[in-house]
Design an enzyme around this catalytic site. Structure first.
Site, PDB file in Angstrom:
ATOM      1  N   LYS A  82      34.396  24.058  43.599  1.00 29.70           N
ATOM      2  CA  LYS A  82      35.731  24.367  43.082  1.00 29.70           C
ATOM      3  C   LYS A  82      36.415  25.363  43.988  1.00 29.70           C
ATOM      4  O   LYS A  82      35.805  26.337  44.447  1.00 29.70           O
ATOM      5  CB  LYS A  82      35.558  24.984  41.670  1.00 29.70           C
ATOM      6  CG  LYS A  82      36.817  25.117  40.884  1.00 29.70           C
ATOM      7  CD  LYS A  82      37.080  23.909  40.030  1.00 29.70           C
ATOM      8  CE  LYS A  82      38.473  23.917  39.419  1.00 29.70           C
ATOM      9  NZ  LYS A  82      39.563  23.679  40.370  1.00 29.70           N
ATOM     10  N   HIS A 130      26.435  23.976  47.141  1.00 28.84           N
ATOM     11  CA  HIS A 130      26.200  22.868  46.221  1.00 28.84           C
ATOM     12  C   HIS A 130      25.192  23.255  45.140  1.00 28.84           C
ATOM     13  O   HIS A 130      24.648  22.387  44.476  1.00 28.84           O
ATOM     14  CB  HIS A 130      25.670  21.652  46.996  1.00 28.84           C
ATOM     15  CG  HIS A 130      26.670  21.087  47.954  1.00 28.84           C
ATOM     16  ND1 HIS A 130      26.323  20.456  49.123  1.00 28.84           N
ATOM     17  CD2 HIS A 130      28.023  21.067  47.930  1.00 28.84           C
ATOM     18  CE1 HIS A 130      27.409  20.062  49.768  1.00 28.84           C
ATOM     19  NE2 HIS A 130      28.457  20.432  49.071  1.00 28.84           N
ATOM     20  N   HIS A 131      24.917  24.541  44.966  1.00 32.50           N
ATOM     21  CA  HIS A 131      23.905  24.911  43.961  1.00 32.50           C
ATOM     22  C   HIS A 131      24.374  24.543  42.562  1.00 32.50           C
ATOM     23  O   HIS A 131      23.582  24.344  41.657  1.00 32.50           O
ATOM     24  CB  HIS A 131      23.549  26.401  44.054  1.00 32.50           C
ATOM     25  CG  HIS A 131      24.560  27.303  43.417  1.00 32.50           C
ATOM     26  ND1 HIS A 131      25.803  27.547  43.965  1.00 32.50           N
ATOM     27  CD2 HIS A 131      24.525  28.019  42.264  1.00 32.50           C
ATOM     28  CE1 HIS A 131      26.479  28.377  43.175  1.00 32.50           C
ATOM     29  NE2 HIS A 131      25.723  28.675  42.146  1.00 32.50           N
ATOM     30  N   ARG A 132      25.688  24.493  42.372  1.00 31.76           N
ATOM     31  CA  ARG A 132      26.275  23.965  41.145  1.00 31.76           C
ATOM     32  C   ARG A 132      27.336  22.964  41.573  1.00 31.76           C
ATOM     33  O   ARG A 132      28.069  23.218  42.536  1.00 31.76           O
ATOM     34  CB  ARG A 132      26.976  25.073  40.347  1.00 31.76           C
ATOM     35  CG  ARG A 132      26.073  26.137  39.803  1.00 31.76           C
ATOM     36  CD  ARG A 132      25.765  25.868  38.328  1.00 31.76           C
ATOM     37  NE  ARG A 132      25.094  27.016  37.745  1.00 31.76           N
ATOM     38  CZ  ARG A 132      23.785  27.244  37.808  1.00 31.76           C
ATOM     39  NH1 ARG A 132      23.002  26.407  38.461  1.00 31.76           N
ATOM     40  NH2 ARG A 132      23.243  28.297  37.215  1.00 31.76           N
ATOM     41  N   LYS A 148      32.419  34.358  43.385  1.00 32.60           N
ATOM     42  CA  LYS A 148      33.371  34.607  42.290  1.00 32.60           C
ATOM     43  C   LYS A 148      32.968  33.807  41.051  1.00 32.60           C
ATOM     44  O   LYS A 148      32.900  34.340  39.947  1.00 32.60           O
ATOM     45  CB  LYS A 148      34.767  34.182  42.770  1.00 32.60           C
ATOM     46  CG  LYS A 148      35.886  34.464  41.799  1.00 32.60           C
ATOM     47  CD  LYS A 148      37.221  33.962  42.341  1.00 32.60           C
ATOM     48  CE  LYS A 148      37.528  34.542  43.708  1.00 32.60           C
ATOM     49  NZ  LYS A 148      38.812  34.095  44.255  1.00 32.60           N
ATOM     50  N   SER A 184      41.137  27.134  35.280  1.00 35.58           N
ATOM     51  CA  SER A 184      40.892  25.809  35.868  1.00 35.58           C
ATOM     52  C   SER A 184      39.656  25.173  35.232  1.00 35.58           C
ATOM     53  O   SER A 184      39.603  23.964  35.007  1.00 35.58           O
ATOM     54  CB  SER A 184      40.681  25.922  37.384  1.00 35.58           C
ATOM     55  OG  SER A 184      41.912  25.946  38.052  1.00 35.58           O
ATOM     56  N   LYS A 229      36.975  25.442  49.392  1.00 32.53           N
ATOM     57  CA  LYS A 229      38.381  25.778  49.708  1.00 32.53           C
ATOM     58  C   LYS A 229      38.911  24.726  50.660  1.00 32.53           C
ATOM     59  O   LYS A 229      38.172  24.178  51.482  1.00 32.53           O
ATOM     60  CB  LYS A 229      38.474  27.149  50.377  1.00 32.53           C
ATOM     61  CG  LYS A 229      39.821  27.810  50.200  1.00 32.53           C
ATOM     62  CD  LYS A 229      39.924  28.373  48.798  1.00 32.53           C
ATOM     63  CE  LYS A 229      41.155  29.193  48.568  1.00 32.53           C
ATOM     64  NZ  LYS A 229      41.025  29.928  47.291  1.00 32.53           N
TER      65      LYS A 229
HETATM   66  P1  NAD Z   1      52.156  31.914  46.873  1.00 31.70           P
HETATM   67  O1  NAD Z   1      52.371  31.031  48.039  1.00 31.70           O
HETATM   68  O2  NAD Z   1      52.628  31.463  45.530  1.00 31.70           O
HETATM   69  O3  NAD Z   1      52.791  33.360  47.108  1.00 31.70           O
HETATM   70  C1  NAD Z   1      52.469  34.204  48.178  1.00 31.70           C
HETATM   71  C2  NAD Z   1      53.667  35.099  48.436  1.00 31.70           C
HETATM   72  O4  NAD Z   1      53.316  36.077  49.398  1.00 31.70           O
HETATM   73  C3  NAD Z   1      54.875  34.341  48.995  1.00 31.70           C
HETATM   74  O5  NAD Z   1      56.021  34.630  48.220  1.00 31.70           O
HETATM   75  C4  NAD Z   1      54.989  34.864  50.428  1.00 31.70           C
HETATM   76  O6  NAD Z   1      56.341  34.893  50.880  1.00 31.70           O
HETATM   77  C5  NAD Z   1      54.407  36.254  50.293  1.00 31.70           C
HETATM   78  N1  NAD Z   1      53.916  36.822  51.545  1.00 31.70           N
HETATM   79  C6  NAD Z   1      53.239  36.208  52.545  1.00 31.70           C
HETATM   80  N2  NAD Z   1      52.936  37.079  53.536  1.00 31.70           N
HETATM   81  C7  NAD Z   1      53.444  38.275  53.142  1.00 31.70           C
HETATM   82  C8  NAD Z   1      53.466  39.577  53.723  1.00 31.70           C
HETATM   83  N3  NAD Z   1      52.910  39.819  54.897  1.00 31.70           N
HETATM   84  N4  NAD Z   1      54.083  40.578  53.037  1.00 31.70           N
HETATM   85  C9  NAD Z   1      54.637  40.351  51.828  1.00 31.70           C
HETATM   86  N5  NAD Z   1      54.649  39.140  51.229  1.00 31.70           N
HETATM   87  C10 NAD Z   1      54.055  38.116  51.874  1.00 31.70           C
HETATM   88  O7  NAD Z   1      50.571  32.185  46.872  1.00 31.70           O
HETATM   89  P2  NAD Z   1      49.679  32.617  45.631  1.00 31.70           P
HETATM   90  O8  NAD Z   1      49.175  31.385  44.967  1.00 31.70           O
HETATM   91  O9  NAD Z   1      50.386  33.659  44.844  1.00 31.70           O
HETATM   92  O10 NAD Z   1      48.420  33.250  46.396  1.00 31.70           O
HETATM   93  C11 NAD Z   1      48.444  34.588  46.889  1.00 31.70           C
HETATM   94  C12 NAD Z   1      47.018  35.064  47.115  1.00 31.70           C
HETATM   95  O11 NAD Z   1      46.272  34.947  45.902  1.00 31.70           O
HETATM   96  C13 NAD Z   1      46.228  34.257  48.164  1.00 31.70           C
HETATM   97  O12 NAD Z   1      45.341  35.140  48.812  1.00 31.70           O
HETATM   98  C14 NAD Z   1      45.419  33.283  47.317  1.00 31.70           C
HETATM   99  O13 NAD Z   1      44.246  32.846  47.975  1.00 31.70           O
HETATM  100  C15 NAD Z   1      45.099  34.174  46.132  1.00 31.70           C
HETATM  101  N6  NAD Z   1      44.757  33.433  44.912  1.00 31.70           N
HETATM  102  C16 NAD Z   1      45.604  32.522  44.371  1.00 31.70           C
HETATM  103  C17 NAD Z   1      45.246  31.852  43.206  1.00 31.70           C
HETATM  104  C18 NAD Z   1      46.177  30.888  42.515  1.00 31.70           C
HETATM  105  O14 NAD Z   1      45.842  30.452  41.391  1.00 31.70           O
HETATM  106  N7  NAD Z   1      47.321  30.551  43.062  1.00 31.70           N
HETATM  107  C19 NAD Z   1      43.991  32.096  42.612  1.00 31.70           C
HETATM  108  C20 NAD Z   1      43.144  33.062  43.185  1.00 31.70           C
HETATM  109  C21 NAD Z   1      43.539  33.720  44.339  1.00 31.70           C
END
Ligand code: NAD
Length: 528
Positions: A128, A122-124, A152, A420, A164
């Site tokens: 998010k 909660h420092h900011r 981050k 965002s 989260k």
């Molecule tokens: P998503 O659900 O859109 O896509 C993830 C994909 O990975 C899916 O197509 C799934 O089938 C595939 N997958 C799952 N397990 C797998 C495996 N073992 N081998 C190969 N493919 C596999 O999710 P996303 O939003 O793209 O998020 C992916 C990662 O990025 C997560 O770690 C998330 O925390 C991180 N992330 C997402 C965002 C965002 O804006 N969506 C932002 C920052 C970080």
């Protein structure tokens, strides 16, 4: 072994192997709509026989992910001069809300679903961070992901604490109706406890969620806060129709692209890896063709990289000469699997794809994908962490010892939360970024051009003139601000890595994040 028992009759239904996790997709002889108890927790089964659509009470602390984040923190914290109490304050998770709520499945049966929201710092304010829908979600995972969000945001200069959320459902096998009911009820529970709101906590998409879920969250929040001035600022990643921002959908992937582009522009770093500078011609393997993985790969492909390998659930494909990337994407979009796509090499086990030769490996799926088990077999020169926590602590040490450069998640996937931030600002100000100055920029350019034409006696034809003088659109502001954020942050990070003699970029990233948060705590003092 895992004994599956019907909680009503206590009759044994199935015996599953010891390593069975909540990923259980098929449990034979299970009646639809029944609750099952296993030593992995309670499973809710619905709507068809043997389909697990929600996980209740998963066992906490199953994975080493939280421990990895903790070890990364400790390694960087040891390089600071802050006292242990302050470092404890920076490291601890401020609040976690765990909630169980009933939802009707598609047959009208009641299913109890578990969800979490962790506010790490909660420092900011507001906090998010995304909301994840997955059967693997645990409190431990959500807390670790929230901590990553804090460092981050500090690293890329965003005025947020980390958060989260997670809900234990399978977004892929559940219907849109079920997902909507879960999302709205989860939001309502967060509203009741003030775990969501433009000034306190602002969720966004993550694994298994997207614009549609964010729209349901915004609409539910608005319905419950009708007199609020900025209800749409309660969540980001919304569709444009609900005051989202152009570029948010692809923001994380574009940020990954910008981050890699910065990294490979440093001649001496590339020489150490035996690589030349620039994206063009680099060979790339991507794990996960979802939101982040697809957009990151697509921007790299458009910039001239060769996409040589793609891993997805159920299989992987590889071709050292370069895959037909648009073809693979079209196949995946149609079949939701890479099985059946004709490539030079096909793997039943997607993880094998990660071990094939390439310049840049981009894990963009989930955490703990590169560990002590497979880090020794990774052949990439650069591992670019698009997912959160894809390399665990032990795997990271092995990669670094082998001279592989890891671009850490803390920095590399910050594009999503950066855009965002722009969306949140737009929602608070109720005006798009181009509305106030695009016309002014256009007329300034017109005046400048007219003056130049007058001085030189030469003039542009109308098409050239329109191109040169066009005012920027909102997407142009978003992309250039994202590009600046990723470039400046990389230089800051690399500078710390080199000048402070840090072992690697990840330690530098944690060091910087810890320093920013610690300074903020010190400035605030301790209440009372
Ligand atoms: P998503 O659900 O859109 O896509 C993830 C994909 O990975 C899916 O197509 C799934 O089938 C595939 N997958 C799952 N397990 C797998 C495996 N073992 N081998 C190969 N493919 C596999 O999710 P996303 O939003 O793209 O998020 C992916 C990662 O990025 C997560 O770690 C998330 O925390 C991180 N992330 C997402 C965002 C965002 O804006 N969506 C932002 C920052 C970080």
């Amino acid at each position: 072994m895992v004994v599956v028992v019907d909680v009503e009759t206590t009759a044994q239904i199935a015996v599953l192997p010891a390593n069975t996790s909540p990923k259980i997709q098929e449990t034979p002889r299970v009646k639809p709509g029944r609750f099952l108890c296993t030593n992995e927790g309670l499973l809710a089964i619905s709507p068809g026989p043997g389909r697990v659509i929600a996980m209740i009470d998963p066992v906490p602390a199953r994975s080493s992910f939280h421990q990895s984040v903790s070890k990364y923190f400790d390694r960087a914290a040891a390089l600071t001069n802050y006292p242990p109490g302050l470092l404890d304050q920076v490291k601890s998770c401020d609040s976690v809300y765990r909630i169980k709520f009933p939802v009707k499945d598609d047959d009208g049966n009641t299913v109890v679903v578990v969800g979490y929201r962790a506010q790490h710092s909660h420092h900011r304010l507001p906090c998010k961070g995304g909301i994840r829908f997955s059967l693997d979600v645990t409190q431990d995972e959500v807390v670790a992901l929230a901590a990553l969000m804090t460092y981050k945001c500090a690293l890329v200069g965003l005025p947020f604490g980390g958060a989260k959320g997670g809900v234990c459902i399978d977004p892929r096998s559940s219907s849109p109706g079920f997902r909507e009911r879960v999302t709205r009820r989860y939001t309502a529970e967060l509203v009741k406890k003030m775990f969501i709101g433009p000034a306190v906590d602002v969720p966004a998409p993550d694994y298994g969620t997207g614009e549609q879920e964010m729209a349901w969250i915004a609409d539910t929040y608005r319905a419950m806060n009708f007199n609020e001035l900025h209800p749409y600022a309660c969540v980001t990643g919304k569709p444009l129709e609900l005051h989202g921002i152009p570029g948010r959908r692809e923001a994380t992937g574009l940020g990954v692209f910008f981050g890699i582009r910065e990294c490979v522009s440093h001649e001496d770093d590339m020489a150490d890896l035996g690589l030349t500078t620039g994206i063009e011609g680099k060979s790339v393997i991507v794990q996960g063709l979802g939101n982040v993985g697809f957009h990151a790969a697509n921007f790299l492909y458009e910039a001239g990289a060769r996409i040589v390998g793609i891993a997805e659930l159920g299989g992987g494909v590889y071709d050292a000469a370069g895959l037909d990337f648009p073809g693979v994407v079209a196949h995946f979009n149609e079949h939701r699997t890479l099985a059946g796509f004709q490539a030079a090499r096909q793997f039943e086990n997607p993880s094998t794809t990660l071990e094939m030769p390439c310049d840049i490996l981009i894990p963009a799926a989930l955490e703990n994908q590169i560990t002590a088990q497979n880090a020794g077999r990774i052949q990439a020169k650069i591992v670019a962490e698009a997912a959160n926590g894809p390399v665990d602590f032990e795997g990271d040490d092995i990669l670094t010892d082998r001279g592989i450069l890891v671009i850490p998640d803390l920095y590399l996937n910050a594009g999503g939360v950066t855009v965002s931030y722009f969306e949140w600002l737009k929602n608070l100000s109720h005006v798009s970024f181009d509305r106030m100055n695009s016309g002014y920029i256009e007329s300034s350019k017109e005046r400048m051009l007219t003056a130049i034409e007058g001085l030189t006696g030469k003039s542009l034809d109308p098409i050239q003139r329109a191109l040169v003088t066009a005012g920027p659109k909102e997407i142009d502001f978003v992309k250039s601000a994202l590009s600046d954020t990723m470039a400046l942050s990389y230089h800051k990070l690399r500078d710390i890595w080199k000048t402070k003699d840090m072992p690697d970029l990840r330690t530098a990233a944690f060091y910087f994040g810890i320093d920013r948060v610690a300074r903020s705590h010190m400035a605030h003092g301790v209440f009372p």
